[in-house]
Design an enzyme around this catalytic site. Structure first.
Site: not given
Ligand code: OKP
Ligand code: ZN
Length: 344
Positions: A163, A199, A201, A288
């Site tokens: 990110h 990932d 995200h 994830d």
């Molecule tokens: C980082 B990576 C959860 C809110 C999520 C940010 C997620 C970041 C993910 N309470 N906020 O891509 O695994």
């Molecule tokens: Zn992620």
């Protein structure tokens, strides 16, 4: 499989992140990397080594000097505001959105935190710079091994990186380890490389870094940003710009997607990577996508991760794996090592 392990990762240990108006305990915790290391050793997947100190050179190929200066000095500035800050992490609370200026560097520390970030979920701690710097060195060392002829290497570090942009942190990320690895592969002679982000995200930082470049193809399979973090990037119509037009592939999938459909998207991404002429691959390895992940919405099971590794191996490219997300801590070691064993 060679693993380059960041022995300093636990220096970054965020306490709280902002979530729905409350500060809640961080999901991105030191045990994540410890558990993966333990499982790697239990299953004897191969040599574990420490990174070389890469200096700021390979990191400045991706990140701006003023951003790196900010990160390196942020903790002492934070504590200088109030000695009591030594007991709390720094979180931004104000950001320059559209119509604000980002060319002026404010003297005010909070203003600078906002300039260099995009969310309030990414605490900056006393050891953040040291941990992130050592993590970037892991990515560089892993890339050097692969450039030197190794079939693959695994950069095992935290905090994650995908990110983080050229001059901003967010999404638990400070330095974009995958981008740094991709650039290190380029600088060691690979004419074209690909970054594949699996990932949950979208890797908005990596995409932004390479968006106008034709020498680095970026492909990502992720939760649909209409509903999933990071929301403001990761749509299918983002295909690259300028010289990079056609060198960006986003494959967003709805919450609830299971392995069969996810695997079809992976196959498409790998097909496009093959067509791109990439000579080496960087995998942003987030776990994830697991059905038990507390902050994500796909339904992959532990045994599926062997197939993921096998599919990546069939692509036949020298590969640097870079550890990203994955928050179901009890299964994270198993799932990560399943991918690497499937690949090996
Ligand atoms: C980082 B990576 C959860 C809110 C999520 C940010 C997620 C970041 C993910 N309470 N906020 O891509 O695994
Ligand atoms: Zn992620």
């Amino acid at each position: 499989m060679i693993t380059v392990y960041n022995h300093h990762h636990a220096l970054h240990q965020g306490k709280l992140e902002m979530f729905r108006g409350q500060l809640v305990p961080c999901f991105e915790v030191p045990t994540r990397a410890d558990d993966v290391l333990q499982e790697l050793q239990r299953r004897q997947l191969g040599e574990v080594l420490a990174p070389q100190d890469c200096g700021r050179g390979p990191i400045e190929r991706i990140h701006s000097p003023r951003y790196l200066d900010f990160l390196a000095g942020a903790w002492s500035e934070w504590v200088a505001l109030d000695p009591a800050n030594a007991e709390r992490d720094a979180l931004p609370s104000v950001w320059p959105v559209r119509s604000f200026r980002s060319d002026v560097l404010p003297a005010n520390f909070s203003a600078r935190m906002g300039l260099f970030s995009y969310d309030a979920g990414t605490p900056l701690t006393s050891g953040t710079w040291a941990a992130a710097y050592a993590g970037a060195c892991c990515a560089v060392t892993a890339a050097q091994r692969v450039s030197g002829g190794a079939r693959s290497a695994f950069s095992l570090s935290r905090p994650p990186g995908h990110h983080a942009g050229a001059d901003f942190f967010g999404g638990y990320c400070f330095l974009n380890n995958a981008a740094i690895a991709a650039q290190a592969l380029r600088d060691a002679g690979a004419e074209r490389v690909a970054v594949l982000d699996i990932d949950y995200h979208h890797g908005n930082g990596t995409q932004a870094i390479f968006y106008e470049r034709a020498d680095v193809f970026f492909a990502s399979v992720h939760g649909d940003p209409h509903t999933e973090y990071p929301f403001y990037l990761g749509y299918a119509d983002e295909t690259g710009q300028g010289a990079g037009l056609g060198c960006n592939l986003n494959l967003p999938l709805p919450r609830g997607t299971g392995f069969a459909r996810w695997r079809e998207a992976l196959a498409l991404a790998l097909q496009r990577i093959a067509q791109s002429g990439a000579q080496a691959l960087v995998v942003s390895l987030g776990l994830d996508t697991f059905e038990g992940d507390p902050i994500s919405g796909f339904q992959l099971r532990s045994e599926d991760y062997f197939r993921v590794g096998e599919d990546l191996a069939v692509a036949g490219l020298p590969t640097v794996f870079v550890f990203e997300g994955g928050y179901a801590v009890d299964a994270l070691g198993t799932n990560t090592v399943n991918v690497l064993e499937g690949y090996a």
